[in-house]
Motif scaffolding. Structure first.
Motif, short mmCIF file in Angstrom:
data_model
loop_
_atom_site.label_atom_id
_atom_site.label_comp_id
_atom_site.label_asym_id
_atom_site.label_seq_id
_atom_site.Cartn_x
_atom_site.Cartn_y
_atom_site.Cartn_z
N VAL A 183 0.83 -1.20 0.00
CA VAL A 183 0.00 0.00 0.00
C VAL A 183 0.87 1.26 0.00
CG1 VAL A 183 -1.80 1.26 1.25
CG2 VAL A 183 -1.77 -1.25 1.30
N VAL A 184 0.55 2.18 -0.90
CA VAL A 184 1.14 3.53 -0.82
C VAL A 184 0.04 4.49 -0.36
CG1 VAL A 184 2.99 3.26 -2.50
CG2 VAL A 184 0.73 3.97 -3.28
N ILE A 185 0.46 5.49 0.38
CA ILE A 185 -0.48 6.49 0.89
C ILE A 185 -0.09 7.84 0.31
CG2 ILE A 185 -1.46 7.55 2.95
CD1 ILE A 185 -0.67 5.07 4.50
N MET A 186 -1.05 8.50 -0.32
CA MET A 186 -0.79 9.81 -0.94
C MET A 186 -1.58 10.88 -0.21
SD MET A 186 -1.22 9.26 -4.99
CE MET A 186 -0.59 7.85 -5.85
N GLY A 187 -0.85 11.79 0.42
CA GLY A 187 -1.48 13.00 0.95
C GLY A 187 -1.40 14.07 -0.13
N THR A 188 -2.50 14.73 -0.42
CA THR A 188 -2.50 15.67 -1.55
C THR A 188 -2.93 17.07 -1.12
OG1 THR A 188 -4.77 15.56 -2.39
CG2 THR A 188 -3.32 13.69 -2.92
N ILE A 215 7.93 17.97 7.04
CA ILE A 215 6.90 16.92 7.09
C ILE A 215 7.58 15.55 7.30
CG2 ILE A 215 6.76 16.45 4.58
CD1 ILE A 215 3.80 16.68 7.05
N ALA A 216 8.82 15.44 6.83
CA ALA A 216 9.58 14.21 7.06
C ALA A 216 10.19 14.21 8.46
CB ALA A 216 10.68 14.06 6.01
N ALA A 217 10.93 15.27 8.80
CA ALA A 217 11.79 15.24 9.99
C ALA A 217 11.12 15.74 11.25
CB ALA A 217 13.05 16.06 9.70
N ASP A 218 10.15 16.63 11.12
CA ASP A 218 9.59 17.27 12.32
C ASP A 218 8.08 17.48 12.18
OD1 ASP A 218 9.39 18.59 14.74
OD2 ASP A 218 10.07 20.53 13.93
N PRO A 219 7.33 16.40 11.90
CA PRO A 219 5.89 16.58 11.65
C PRO A 219 5.13 17.07 12.88
CG PRO A 219 6.41 14.25 11.82
CD PRO A 219 7.72 14.98 11.82
N GLU A 220 5.68 16.85 14.07
CA GLU A 220 4.99 17.28 15.30
C GLU A 220 4.70 18.77 15.25
OE1 GLU A 220 3.84 15.54 17.94
OE2 GLU A 220 4.30 13.80 16.69
N TRP A 244 -1.91 16.09 4.20
CA TRP A 244 -0.64 15.36 4.21
C TRP A 244 -0.40 14.73 5.59
CZ3 TRP A 244 4.13 17.14 1.01
CH2 TRP A 244 3.74 17.65 -0.23
N LEU A 245 -1.03 15.30 6.63
CA LEU A 245 -0.81 14.77 7.98
C LEU A 245 -1.42 13.39 8.15
CD1 LEU A 245 -1.46 17.96 10.16
CD2 LEU A 245 0.75 16.99 9.48
N VAL A 246 -2.50 13.10 7.40
CA VAL A 246 -3.09 11.75 7.46
C VAL A 246 -2.04 10.75 6.98
CG1 VAL A 246 -4.97 10.26 6.69
CG2 VAL A 246 -5.40 12.72 7.03
N MET A 247 -1.40 11.09 5.88
CA MET A 247 -0.33 10.23 5.34
C MET A 247 0.83 10.12 6.32
SD MET A 247 2.97 10.73 4.05
CE MET A 247 3.09 12.37 3.35
N ARG A 248 1.26 11.27 6.84
CA ARG A 248 2.48 11.26 7.67
C ARG A 248 2.28 10.48 8.97
NH1 ARG A 248 6.21 10.18 9.73
NH2 ARG A 248 8.14 11.29 10.19
N ALA A 249 1.06 10.59 9.54
CA ALA A 249 0.79 9.89 10.80
C ALA A 249 0.72 8.38 10.60
CB ALA A 249 -0.52 10.40 11.41
N ALA A 250 0.48 7.95 9.36
CA ALA A 250 0.43 6.51 9.08
C ALA A 250 1.83 5.92 8.92
CB ALA A 250 -0.40 6.24 7.82
N MET A 251 2.83 6.79 8.81
CA MET A 251 4.21 6.34 8.64
C MET A 251 4.89 6.25 10.02
SD MET A 251 4.45 6.10 5.30
CE MET A 251 6.21 6.01 4.96
#
Ligand code: DHB
Ligand code: FE
Length: 279
Positions: A183-188, A215-220, A244-251
């Motif tokens: 599965v890939v997740i795309m936040g748009t 968004i990669a290193a410091d999403p908090e 994009w936060l939906v995607m990032r939180a799934a990672m």
């Protein structure tokens, strides 16, 4: 079990689709934008996903302002491209990942979310354009899609924190789904833009570039911001970035930023892309 093989973020500006339709991707205006996606497309070819979860907003095409769900999940077997005023674009229909979508909907309700469940609905440029940017224009899409609609159109839009929480449930749903799907997740959406009001034309390159790394290193940092912070920093439509936060939180908390690209302006926006892999 199904598993997540990558998290992608991308703009979904409609004029990107028009540029593809009109064969303008090699023009001086568009080439620098499209060239930046070559790495994303190559990553996708190598990754060979089975399903793409696409988080986007409808733009008054399938939901109008008379009824706007905060969150909606597509559980259909098939989605047609929406007619956005000039007839449906000549992109193939999208096959739905219906079983995974029903499972996700159930996990959401179990987690005290109350999404709208969509069994029949068309998908607009918010989903079409990201698919074209990463998969090109195939005769048939090589993945099934699971669409997630987020209201970023009419206030009150959901909080960044709520989008984050949905991403946690998405991960749990994927990892508890009995199948071997990749599965890939795309936040748009985004990056900075404002299409209306006194700040129409607003663009914030500095904030956009910080976003692509952050968004990669410091999403908090971005999870903790308010909706108003997003509007101020990225513009009223740039607040689409909450998706994009939906995607990032799934990672994973730690991810590798394997590709990124920025080009501005595209239409009236800062246009950006990232490819993330769990570290
Ligand atoms: C435009 C539309 C969008 O949906 C978007 O996210 C960015 C730009 C536009 O019409 O320019
Ligand atoms: Fe949009």
């Amino acid at each position: 079990m199904a598993h997540i093989i990558g998290g992608l973020g991308t703009s979904h500006v409609p004029s990107i689709g028009v540029a593809i339709d009109k064969g303008l991707t090699g023009t001086p205006d568009w080439k620098p934008f499209f060239d930046g996606y070559d790495a994303g497309k190559a990553w996708m070819r190598a990754a060979k996903p089975d399903v793409a979860v696409v988080i986007f907003n409808d733009h008054g095409n399938s939901f109008f302002l008379d009824r706007v769900p905060t969150f909606a999940i597509g559980v259909a077997d098939r989605y047609r491209p929406a007619d956005e005023g000039w007839g449906p674009r000549a992109v193939p229909d999208f096959e739905g990942a219906a079983d995974l979508a029903w499972h996700f909907a159930d996990r959401l309700v179990e987690s005290h979310f109350d999404p709208m469940i969509c069994r029949e609905i068309d998908v607009d440029h918010g989903l079409q354009v990201p698919m074209e940017l990463f998969f090109g224009r195939p005769e048939a899409w090589p993945v099934k899609v699971l669409p997630i609609w987020v209201n970023t159109i009419q206030y009150p839009i959901p909080t960044p924190q709520r989008c984050w929480e949905m991403g946690r449930v998405l991960r749990e749903a994927i990892e508890s789904f009995p199948g071997g799907e990749r599965v890939v997740i795309m936040g748009t959406g985004g990056l900075s833009h404002q299409l209306q009001g006194r700040r129409a034309g607003f663009l914030n390159r500095e904030a956009d570039l910080a976003w692509l790394d952050g968004i990669a290193a410091d999403p908090e940092r971005y999870r903790a911001m308010s909706r108003e912070d997003y509007v101020e920093m990225f513009g009223s439509e740039g607040a689409e970035l909450i998706m994009w936060l939906v995607m990032r939180a799934a990672m994973n908390p730690q991810v590798d930023l394997v590709h990124k690209h920025y080009h501005a302006p595209a239409s009236m926006t800062g246009a950006g892309m990232v490819v993330l892999e769990n570290a």
